[in-house]
Structures are given as C-alpha cells and as structure tokens.
Write a protein that holds these residues in place. Structure first.
Motif, PDB file in Angstrom:
ATOM      1  N   GLY A 547       0.854  -1.228  -0.006  1.00 40.55           N
ATOM      2  CA  GLY A 547      -0.052   0.071  -0.120  1.00 40.55           C
ATOM      3  C   GLY A 547       0.918   1.244  -0.027  1.00 40.55           C
ATOM      4  N   GLY A 548       1.980   1.197  -0.107  1.00 41.88           N
ATOM      5  CA  GLY A 548       3.018   2.254  -0.242  1.00 41.88           C
ATOM      6  C   GLY A 548       3.533   2.821   0.986  1.00 41.88           C
ATOM      7  N   ASN A 549       4.230   3.885   0.913  1.00 49.42           N
ATOM      8  CA  ASN A 549       4.740   4.333   2.304  1.00 49.42           C
ATOM      9  C   ASN A 549       5.450   3.453   3.299  1.00 49.42           C
ATOM     10  N   PHE A 550       6.303   2.599   2.357  1.00 45.39           N
ATOM     11  CA  PHE A 550       7.116   1.597   2.866  1.00 45.39           C
ATOM     12  C   PHE A 550       6.583   0.454   3.866  1.00 45.39           C
ATOM     13  N   VAL A 551       5.229   0.393   3.638  1.00 47.00           N
ATOM     14  CA  VAL A 551       4.456  -0.584   4.563  1.00 47.00           C
ATOM     15  C   VAL A 551       5.034  -2.151   3.797  1.00 47.00           C
ATOM     16  N   VAL A 552       5.331  -2.698   4.635  1.00 51.39           N
ATOM     17  CA  VAL A 552       5.856  -4.368   4.173  1.00 51.39           C
ATOM     18  C   VAL A 552       4.586  -5.165   3.987  1.00 51.39           C
ATOM     19  N   PRO A 553       4.466  -6.083   2.982  1.00 53.24           N
ATOM     20  CA  PRO A 553       3.624  -7.204   2.923  1.00 53.24           C
ATOM     21  C   PRO A 553       4.025  -8.072   3.784  1.00 53.24           C
ATOM     22  N   VAL A 554       3.224  -8.732   4.576  1.00 52.24           N
ATOM     23  CA  VAL A 554       3.627 -10.019   5.321  1.00 52.24           C
ATOM     24  C   VAL A 554       2.541 -11.186   5.081  1.00 52.24           C
ATOM     25  N   GLN A 555       2.930 -12.316   5.420  1.00 54.50           N
ATOM     26  CA  GLN A 555       2.175 -13.374   5.461  1.00 54.50           C
ATOM     27  C   GLN A 555       2.524 -14.642   6.717  1.00 54.50           C
ATOM     28  N   THR A 556       1.997 -15.133   7.286  1.00 53.95           N
ATOM     29  CA  THR A 556       2.487 -16.185   8.363  1.00 53.95           C
ATOM     30  C   THR A 556       2.861 -17.323   7.416  1.00 53.95           C
ATOM     31  N   VAL A 557       4.173 -18.030   7.728  1.00 49.64           N
ATOM     32  CA  VAL A 557       4.517 -19.249   7.296  1.00 49.64           C
ATOM     33  C   VAL A 557       3.336 -20.369   6.902  1.00 49.64           C
ATOM     34  N   LYS A 558       2.552 -20.609   8.019  1.00 50.45           N
ATOM     35  CA  LYS A 558       1.821 -21.640   7.849  1.00 50.45           C
ATOM     36  C   LYS A 558       0.617 -21.199   6.666  1.00 50.45           C
ATOM     37  N   ASP A 559       0.274 -19.915   6.640  1.00 51.12           N
ATOM     38  CA  ASP A 559      -0.654 -19.436   5.502  1.00 51.12           C
ATOM     39  C   ASP A 559       0.082 -19.650   4.088  1.00 51.12           C
ATOM     40  N   PHE A 560       1.301 -19.130   4.256  1.00 48.18           N
ATOM     41  CA  PHE A 560       2.043 -19.471   2.865  1.00 48.18           C
ATOM     42  C   PHE A 560       2.043 -20.726   2.332  1.00 48.18           C
ATOM     43  N   LYS A 580       1.503  -5.224   6.590  1.00 46.07           N
ATOM     44  CA  LYS A 580      -0.023  -5.345   6.141  1.00 46.07           C
ATOM     45  C   LYS A 580       0.026  -6.837   5.663  1.00 46.07           C
ATOM     46  N   ALA A 581      -1.050  -7.576   5.991  1.00 46.38           N
ATOM     47  CA  ALA A 581      -1.096  -9.045   5.630  1.00 46.38           C
ATOM     48  C   ALA A 581      -1.491  -8.763   3.887  1.00 46.38           C
ATOM     49  N   ALA A 582      -1.048  -9.910   3.232  1.00 44.54           N
ATOM     50  CA  ALA A 582      -1.195  -9.972   1.925  1.00 44.54           C
ATOM     51  C   ALA A 582      -0.640 -11.507   1.722  1.00 44.54           C
ATOM     52  N   ASN A 583      -1.200 -11.867   0.703  1.00 44.13           N
ATOM     53  CA  ASN A 583      -0.959 -13.092   0.043  1.00 44.13           C
ATOM     54  C   ASN A 583       0.317 -12.995  -0.822  1.00 44.13           C
ATOM     55  N   LEU A 584       1.683 -13.339  -0.480  1.00 41.51           N
ATOM     56  CA  LEU A 584       2.876 -13.360  -0.853  1.00 41.51           C
ATOM     57  C   LEU A 584       2.904 -14.466  -2.197  1.00 41.51           C
TER      58      LEU A 584
END
Length: 698
Positions: A547-560, A580-584
C-alpha cells in the motif's frame, strides 16, 4: 621434587645427554610423516579428495618430509569442551577444561601440570548440532613447543610420540604471523628505509617498495564501503594522492538520516541503509564470515586491520565473528581519521555522474552535489586512475557505464522473502534445555542462529525451463530486526540488521532462491541490466501490495504454505514502518514460490518448529548480491573495456560481504600501486592469491 612426581605419575623417560632437558629423549627425525585422514561417514581418499585437501596434503608431505618435532608449533584441532565445563562464549583464553583436552591429545597424564602460557587459542566456536552427544565449544589451539619444554620438560617424551594427522594435529616450523595492513605496508617500506636510492628511485635493497615519485599520482576511489576504504588505505600508505568520493554521508549524519526514515518515513535518496560511509553493511549485522579462506593471509590482515581501528580482538578467534552496527560506527570514524591523517581528501555528499574518457582511458570524473545543500552544481576532476567501488544498489552507475559502451554481464543472484521468528523459539529449536543459557546475548552460549539450504529440481510443467536451483538462508540476524533498504519510495526491499549483543527478541533471515538470466528472460527482461529490471519488478510489486509508504506485505509461514490469507491477527514484527497482511503467492512467479514452499517444508524437518504460528514472512528481499559483473583483468584488476578504471567490490560483482569486499579492494590497491610504479612485487607475494580475483566466491 621431579623424581617424586615422576614416581607418582609412573612416567618413564629415555636417557638424554642434553642437560637443559634432563628428562628428554634424543631428537628423532622422520623421513616421512604418518598422515591419517579423519574417519567420518564421508571419508575421502585419493582422487575423491577435494582440491583443497589435496593441496594441503601435498604441502604437508613436502614441508614435513623431515621436521623437528621439538621445534616450532603444533596445532591441535577439534578440541571439544562441554558447556558445563567451559567458562562461556566470551572467554577466549586457555581454561583448565581446555588443558584437559590438550592433555588427552598429548597423552599427558596430569593436565594441571601443563602450563597454559604455552598454548594459544586460535579459534573458538559453538557446536550444538543434534548429531553431537552434547553441545560443546570447539577449539583450535596452537602449542609453542619451545615454551612448553622450557616450562614443563617432562612433556618431551609425549611430544616425541606426536604424529601429524590432517585436520586434527599438524606441525608448522614457524609461527604464522600476519600483521594488519598498515604494518604490512610499513614493513615493506622500512626494509630499505636507510638505503641510498639508485637510478629511477630504486634502492639496492631487494625490497618491493619503491620511493615515491616527485609528483604524486592522483587516484579517485568512488564509494566508501569496505572495498573503497581498503583500496584507499593501501594507495594512501604508498603515497598516492587519494580522493575518496562518497555520494552518502558520514556515519554520524547517516545515522540521523536513517533514524528519520525509521521514525518519520523520510527517505534521503543519497543517505540511507544502502548509501553512506561504510556501505550497506554498516547498518546490517556486521558479519565477518567469508568463504574465501578464513585462515588466509589476506583475510587475517583485513581482520587485524579492523581490530586496529577499534574492532574487538575476539573477531580473530570467534568461529562466527560479527561486529554489529553499534561497533561499526566508531570503527569507521577511526578508519576515516587515519585516512585523513594520510592526506586522503574525503568528499561526502558527492555523486559521480560520469567518467571523463580520452582515447579509451579514464582520466577523471564529473561530480555533483548529492547532499541537497547546493554547495556546487557540477565539477570536473582529473585523475590518473579511478577505482570504482560502488555498492550493488548504485543502479545509476551501471547505466552510466553503459553509455561508455562498457561491457556489463548479467549474473546469477537470489531473491526471496525474509522470515522472522521469536528468538526464544530459535534458541529452543537449536539448544533445547540450553536455551536458558542465552540470556539475551549475555549468557554462556551465543544467541542461536541457523543456516539451511535445499536444492530444488525444476519441473517442465511449472517452470519456463528445467534446472536445479537452491533455496538457502541468507544474512541470518539472531537477536535482530527487519529494516527497509529501499532507495526509491516506489520500490520496496528489506534486509536484516542487529547490534553487537544481539539482544532483540526476534530472529530473522532471508530465504532466498537463486535466479539466473534465464529467469530474467522469462519475464521479458533482456540486456546487461536485465537482473536490475528483474529486481525492480518485484520491489515495485511489494510496494503496491503493502500500500505504499514503506509498509511491508507479510504473511504467516503457515498461510504461505497453504496459499491462503487467514483473518486472524498476524504476529508482531520487528519492522517499524508498518506491515500489512497479504498473499505473498502473488509476488513471485510460481516456480520461485514453489521452491520457497518446498524448501520451508524441508527446513521444518531440519529445524522442527520452523513452521509455526509466530513465524512471519516479509516481502521482498532482492539485493542479495550484485545483478551484474563488470569484467576486469584478473591480474591487474583493470577494466577490460576502459583503461584506468578499476571495478572492485560488491557492486562490480566480485564480493558479497564486508570481508570479501575489503580483500578485493586491498588487492586492487596493490595492483594499482604496482601500475603506478610504487610497488614492484605482486600482492600474492605477501598474502597468496585470493580466491576472488578470478572466481566469484563470497
């Protein structure tokens, strides 16, 4: 008193006429040493030995065909001391428990009779592998035979029984002493300090140093990372007029700029985690591990030079040496002061915009103010040579080089995600019951880390080509944090860092998958900078996903692992600019994603608990090494495209880390000093040939 002790220990000694050592036997000489290979599950003999093992065996056979066991030094390897008997990770001297292990090798019956002063710890590491019966500290110890016999003559008979055994016990006739770089160059110069110069400034001495010319040669070094600093040091010590040009800021100002980025999201394009004094490694973990030969003369010289400028002496002994940002900052200040004392002109906030080329030879640079202070718009500077020591993020420099029709070759590197776990979990996985001994970096055992690798075979149905690629942990930062390394607000990339104590409650590491020009071409990226465009593509995707402004997309290892995005709250992260939660899975091509999934599953088998509710993946890690290599002559270090240009270090594609970059810059400095007629010999005469001069090996 001796006779009583002898009776008590039931020691027997042969008669010796030497009155200095009344209990010593006659010195024996052996025509051929007995050499036994270590008995392991993967025992290698004959042609199956690694080239390094063959060279080592040949060296021992040549130098030890006849040797005096009672002169010189013996090195004792793989001496294990259990945790409960060892004083701990910060104790680097000879303990009573270590003397007991030495006594076992010597078959000396009473360890307490061995004088600790005769032994020196050369290496200490911690081994907590599950294959071991118990975690232990592993030592390499050097034994001074003359000192031992002088202090305890009754060891003579036991020394006489020693036989060389590669990797366990080895004899060397002389102590290997490598000084820091400053002293090495001074020693070279002092050989003929009092000699009368002959024609052309040469001395009658056999020294390889030449007297400085009447007019000092002028050299620009572009970039103040490890390669640039060590190249500057060598050249300045030889009397060159060096100008060190750095687009970023000195560590004091750079630290404030990084603070503004982390706290207020204010990015300074020329002063950040990538650009500035010390290079990208300054605000990282400060790792000093390398694959170019830990015991080589060049690496030891670099390490001792770091100690000279403020690094703790423990880095010379620690099996996994690291400094941490807090120690690197004052070290760099000391390094800078020494260079300035030598007359080096350091220009911070100055960017090299172009090379000045005449007849295929670099004769200077065009520079401009990059600090934002508008002290000058542009300036032309003339030099006899230019050392190009930029980092792997100086993409504008690559573009500038192409404008001069320079050859740039795309090279393999790796991309992936950075995984973060609670450090306490990694401690438990690695140490089990010993996890309580970590104590946030202040305990008896080191903060737990890990190193994992998996080889993944390509599948014709899922990838654009069939190949084997590797997925491995990279830049593992125990007790560290995840940081942003972007140099453009529209692009997002991350790295890990830690301080010297490694006391953070998180552990992070990149999980990186190797990529090659075939991967670049599959996304329609071609040409010399295809790897750069490949990096940029995923950095822009990550920025959009966050989403910009250096916010990092993340996802739990289990979800990944299950390709889903749960509605549950994500675990806490050390990354301070927001996550921010995202589907990596939407980030990389499917073959890279599947390689990551397969490898993580394997890593969990090796480190049970690696896949956990608290494990969090961050996107994206792309700058594991340079995406290009600048071809150069392996002997002179000069560019094969432009004369007078010396590409070195990580940005040139010849290093990957603080130590290998420093070694590369150091060798290039000697090569250039030779070209400038300030040094006669080859640098290999001092350090031996570096493994990175011809082959990229970090």
């Amino acid at each position: 008193m001796f006779s009583a002790s002898t009776k008590l220990l039931n020691l027997s000694f042969t008669k010796n006429p030497n009155p200095q050592f009344p209990f010593s036997p006659k010195i024996q000489h052996y025509n051929k040493p007995l050499i036994r290979c270590a008995r392991t599950r993967s025992k290698r003999t004959g042609k199956s030995r690694y080239p390094s093992e063959k060279r080592k065996l040949k060296s021992i056979q040549q130098t030890q065909t006849q040797f005096d066991k009672f002169k010189g030094f013996w090195r004792l390897f793989k001496l294990g001391v259990s945790v409960d008997r060892d004083p701990g990770k910060d104790f680097l001297h000879v303990s009573d428990a270590l003397l007991e292990e030495v006594a076992k090798v010597l078959e000396f019956p009473v360890a307490s009779m061995l004088p600790a002063e005769a032994f020196t710890v050369l290496r200490k590491s911690f081994d907590a592998r599950k294959s071991q019966k118990e975690p232990k500290f592993v030592y390499t110890v050097e034994m001074d035979v003359d000192k031992l016999l002088n202090m305890e003559p009754r060891t003579w008979d036991f020394i006489s029984r020693l036989e060389p055994k590669i990797g366990f016990i080895e004899h060397t006739p002389h102590e290997t002493v490598v000084g820091d770089l400053v002293n090495i160059i001074h020693d070279n110069k002092n050989i003929n300090h009092d000699e009368v110069p002959g024609e052309n400034g040469h001395c009658s001495s056999s020294s390889s140093y030449k007297l400085p010319l009447t007019k000092k040669p002028k050299v620009a070094v572009v970039g103040s990372g490890p390669a640039g600093l060590f190249a500057s040091l060598v050249l300045a010590e030889f009397g060159v007029d060096v100008t060190l040009i750095e687009r970023g800021q000195p560590v004091e100002k750079r630290g404030r700029d990084i603070g503004a980025l982390v706290v207020r999201k204010m990015l300074q394009a020329e002063s950040n985690f990538c650009f500035g004094e010390g290079g990208a490694g300054t605000w990282s973990d400060g790792k000093l591990v390398t694959r170019i030969g830990r015991n080589s003369g060049s690496v030891l010289s670099v390490m001792k030079t770091l100690v000279r400028f403020g690094a703790p002496e423990s880095i010379l002994i620690d099996g996994k040496p690291h400094l941490g940002t807090d120690r690197l900052v004052p070290l760099l200040r000391n390094f800078r002061q020494h260079l300035q004392d030598l007359g080096v002109n350091i220009r911070f906030g100055t960017r090299v915009d172009d090379l000045i080329v005449e007849n295929g030879h670099v004769v200077g640079v065009n520079v401009s103010d990059s600090s934002g202070s508008s002290q000058f718009s542009s300036e032309k500077l003339g030099f006899d040579a230019v050392v190009l020591a930029v980092g792997h993020s100086a993409r504008d420099v690559y573009q500038m080089l192409l404008s001069h029709n320079m050859e740039l070759v795309p090279k393999d590197f790796a991309v992936g995600l950075r995984v973060e776990h609670p450090q306490e979990l990694i401690n438990i996985i690695q140490y089990s019951k010993l996890a309580n001994e970590v104590r946030n970096g202040r305990g008896k055992v080191p903060v737990a880390d890990y190193k994992v690798v998996e080889y993944v075979k390509g599948d014709d149905n899922n990838v654009p080509f069939t190949s084997q690629r590797s997925c491995y942990s990279f830049c593992m930062c125990p007790g560290g944090q995840v940081v942003v390394t972007s140099i453009n607000p529209s692009e997002l990339c991350i790295n890990g860092m830690s301080f010297s104590r490694r006391s953070s409650k998180w552990a992070n590491a990149a999980l990186a998958v190797t990529v090659s020009p075939k991967d670049f071409n599959a996304l329609n990226f071609h040409g010399p900078l295809a790897g750069v465009e490949f990096q940029r593509e995923f950095e822009q995707r990550a920025a959009t996903m966050g989403g910009g402004n250096f916010v990092v997309p993340v996802q739990t290892v289990k979800d990944f692992m299950h390709n889903k995005l749960s509605a549950t709250t994500i675990p806490s992260s050390s990354y301070r600019l927001g996550v921010k939660a995202a589907n990596l899975h939407e980030l990389f091509p499917i073959h890279i994603t599947k390689a990551l999934q397969h490898s993580i599953s394997t890593f969990d088998q090796e480190l049970p608990g690696f896949i956990s509710d608290n494990a969090l993946l961050h996107g994206v890690e792309t700058r594991t090494s340079s995406p290009v290599q600048i071809p150069r002559n392996p002997d002179t270090y000069e560019s094969t495209s432009l004369g007078g240009l010396y590409p070195v270090g990580e940005g040139a594609g010849y290093a990957g880390g603080i130590v290998s970059a420093a070694v590369d810059g150091m060798y290039a400095g000697f090569a250039l000093a030779k070209r400038l007629d300030l040094y006669e010999d080859d640098v290999e005469a001092i350090f031996g040939r570096t493994q990175i001069s011809g082959v990229v090996k970090y």
